[in-house]
Write an enzyme that holds these catalytic residues in place. Structure first.
Site, PDB file in Angstrom:
ATOM      1  N   HIS A  33       0.833  -1.210   0.000  1.00  0.00           N
ATOM      2  CA  HIS A  33       0.000   0.000   0.000  1.00  0.00           C
ATOM      3  C   HIS A  33       0.866   1.258   0.000  1.00  0.00           C
ATOM      4  O   HIS A  33       0.623   2.203  -0.743  1.00  0.00           O
ATOM      5  CB  HIS A  33      -0.897   0.057   1.244  1.00  0.00           C
ATOM      6  CG  HIS A  33      -1.993  -0.965   1.282  1.00  0.00           C
ATOM      7  ND1 HIS A  33      -2.277  -1.713   2.399  1.00  0.00           N
ATOM      8  CD2 HIS A  33      -2.885  -1.359   0.337  1.00  0.00           C
ATOM      9  CE1 HIS A  33      -3.304  -2.504   2.157  1.00  0.00           C
ATOM     10  NE2 HIS A  33      -3.687  -2.325   0.904  1.00  0.00           N
TER      11      HIS A  33
ATOM     12  N   LYS B   7     -15.871  -7.868   3.673  1.00  0.00           N
ATOM     13  CA  LYS B   7     -14.734  -8.390   4.441  1.00  0.00           C
ATOM     14  C   LYS B   7     -14.956  -8.184   5.934  1.00  0.00           C
ATOM     15  O   LYS B   7     -15.411  -7.113   6.350  1.00  0.00           O
ATOM     16  CB  LYS B   7     -13.441  -7.661   4.036  1.00  0.00           C
ATOM     17  CG  LYS B   7     -12.972  -7.948   2.631  1.00  0.00           C
ATOM     18  CD  LYS B   7     -11.684  -7.190   2.344  1.00  0.00           C
ATOM     19  CE  LYS B   7     -11.183  -7.457   0.929  1.00  0.00           C
ATOM     20  NZ  LYS B   7     -10.024  -6.606   0.589  1.00  0.00           N
TER      21      LYS B   7
ATOM     22  N   ARG C 215      -1.151  -6.110  -8.340  1.00  0.00           N
ATOM     23  CA  ARG C 215      -0.030  -7.039  -8.124  1.00  0.00           C
ATOM     24  C   ARG C 215       0.007  -8.151  -9.148  1.00  0.00           C
ATOM     25  O   ARG C 215       1.062  -8.721  -9.423  1.00  0.00           O
ATOM     26  CB  ARG C 215      -0.129  -7.679  -6.724  1.00  0.00           C
ATOM     27  CG  ARG C 215       0.113  -6.730  -5.578  1.00  0.00           C
ATOM     28  CD  ARG C 215      -0.453  -7.276  -4.296  1.00  0.00           C
ATOM     29  NE  ARG C 215      -1.894  -7.456  -4.426  1.00  0.00           N
ATOM     30  CZ  ARG C 215      -2.702  -7.803  -3.440  1.00  0.00           C
ATOM     31  NH1 ARG C 215      -2.208  -8.037  -2.249  1.00  0.00           N
ATOM     32  NH2 ARG C 215      -3.999  -7.938  -3.648  1.00  0.00           N
TER      33      ARG C 215
HETATM   34  O1  PNS Z   1      -8.779  -2.899  -0.086  1.00  0.00           O
HETATM   35  P1  PNS Z   1     -10.041  -3.437  -0.730  1.00  0.00           P
HETATM   36  O2  PNS Z   1     -10.916  -4.118   0.299  1.00  0.00           O
HETATM   37  O3  PNS Z   1      -9.752  -4.309  -1.910  1.00  0.00           O
HETATM   38  O4  PNS Z   1     -10.836  -2.129  -1.264  1.00  0.00           O
HETATM   39  C1  PNS Z   1     -12.074  -2.288  -1.929  1.00  0.00           C
HETATM   40  C2  PNS Z   1     -12.842  -0.975  -1.930  1.00  0.00           C
HETATM   41  C3  PNS Z   1     -13.112  -0.536  -0.501  1.00  0.00           C
HETATM   42  C4  PNS Z   1     -12.022   0.099  -2.621  1.00  0.00           C
HETATM   43  C5  PNS Z   1     -14.186  -1.222  -2.683  1.00  0.00           C
HETATM   44  O5  PNS Z   1     -14.902  -2.188  -1.969  1.00  0.00           O
HETATM   45  C6  PNS Z   1     -15.010   0.028  -2.854  1.00  0.00           C
HETATM   46  O6  PNS Z   1     -14.725   0.829  -3.714  1.00  0.00           O
HETATM   47  N1  PNS Z   1     -16.041   0.232  -1.997  1.00  0.00           N
HETATM   48  C7  PNS Z   1     -16.856   1.437  -2.035  1.00  0.00           C
HETATM   49  C8  PNS Z   1     -18.337   1.149  -2.341  1.00  0.00           C
HETATM   50  C9  PNS Z   1     -18.691   1.521  -3.772  1.00  0.00           C
HETATM   51  O7  PNS Z   1     -18.578   2.661  -4.188  1.00  0.00           O
HETATM   52  N2  PNS Z   1     -19.138   0.517  -4.530  1.00  0.00           N
HETATM   53  C10 PNS Z   1     -19.613   0.671  -5.893  1.00  0.00           C
HETATM   54  C11 PNS Z   1     -18.556   0.775  -6.966  1.00  0.00           C
HETATM   55  S1  PNS Z   1     -17.282  -0.439  -6.962  1.00  0.00           S
END
Ligand code: PNS
Length: 165
Positions: free
Chosen positions: A19, A43, A96
């Site tokens: 990150h 999660k 990755r």
């Molecule tokens: O680190 P992660 O868990 O892979 O991150 C995923 C994350 C939080 C970026 C993703 O779940 C997200 O964008 N959530 C926000 C909710 C949202 O806007 N959803 C609709 C479009 S994807």
């Protein structure tokens, strides 16, 4: 929306060296970078959001990332709502492997449909290719040493006994 302002969203549960590598690269590319801790309902979390924010702030400071980084959290509404609130035109994701491409592509397309916002994929240093928050959570839960995978602030928080890094 301003294409010089970007958001790096993620669960950051906990922040890893991968990150921080992506944050450092994105901070060098954009004028203003928002590192956004987003609640991912898919999660089960290890750390409360406030703790993730604190660890990110400490890690960004320790790793000497430039002063154009804002750390924030978002738990109500869409990610693109936050991006629009701060006038960001770009979302940045670290990739990755092809597994990440497959996971991120549908979200990137949906976010573009929702708000006409672009997603930029950045490649972290291959040294971090195998590091994931879920692996770190598992190693930490079983008492292993996570210091090779996380910033010093995170290693000290997860295992205060090590005095790592
Ligand atoms: O680190 P992660 O868990 O892979 O991150 C995923 C994350 C939080 C970026 C993703 O779940 C997200 O964008 N959530 C926000 C909710 C949202 O806007 N959803 C609709 C479009 S994807």
């Amino acid at each position: 929306m301003n294409n010089r302002i970007a958001v790096v969203p993620g669960s950051f549960d906990p922040p890893t060296l991968g990150h921080l590598d992506v944050i450092r690269r994105a901070a060098a590319l954009y004028d203003e970078l928002h590192v956004l801790v987003v609640h991912n309902p898919g999660k089960e979390a290890m750390l409360p959001i406030a703790q993730r924010l604190s660890l990110l702030e400490q890690s960004i400071g320790e790793e000497g990332v430039e002063g154009n980084v804002v750390v924030a959290s978002w738990s109500v509404g869409l990610l693109v709502d936050y991006a629009q609130d701060v006038d960001a035109g770009v979302l940045v994701k670290g990739i990755r492997s092809q597994i990440d491409v497959a996971y991120e592509t549908p979200m990137a397309i949906v976010n573009r449909h929702l708000a006409d916002i672009e997603t930029v994929f950045l490649l972290p240093d291959p040294a971090h290719a195998l590091v994931s928050s879920s692996l770190v959570r598992q190693v930490a839960a079983l008492g292993g040493d996570v210091s090779p995978y996380v910033p010093g602030a995170v290693a000290r928080f997860l295992d205060p006994g090590t005095g790592a890094r």
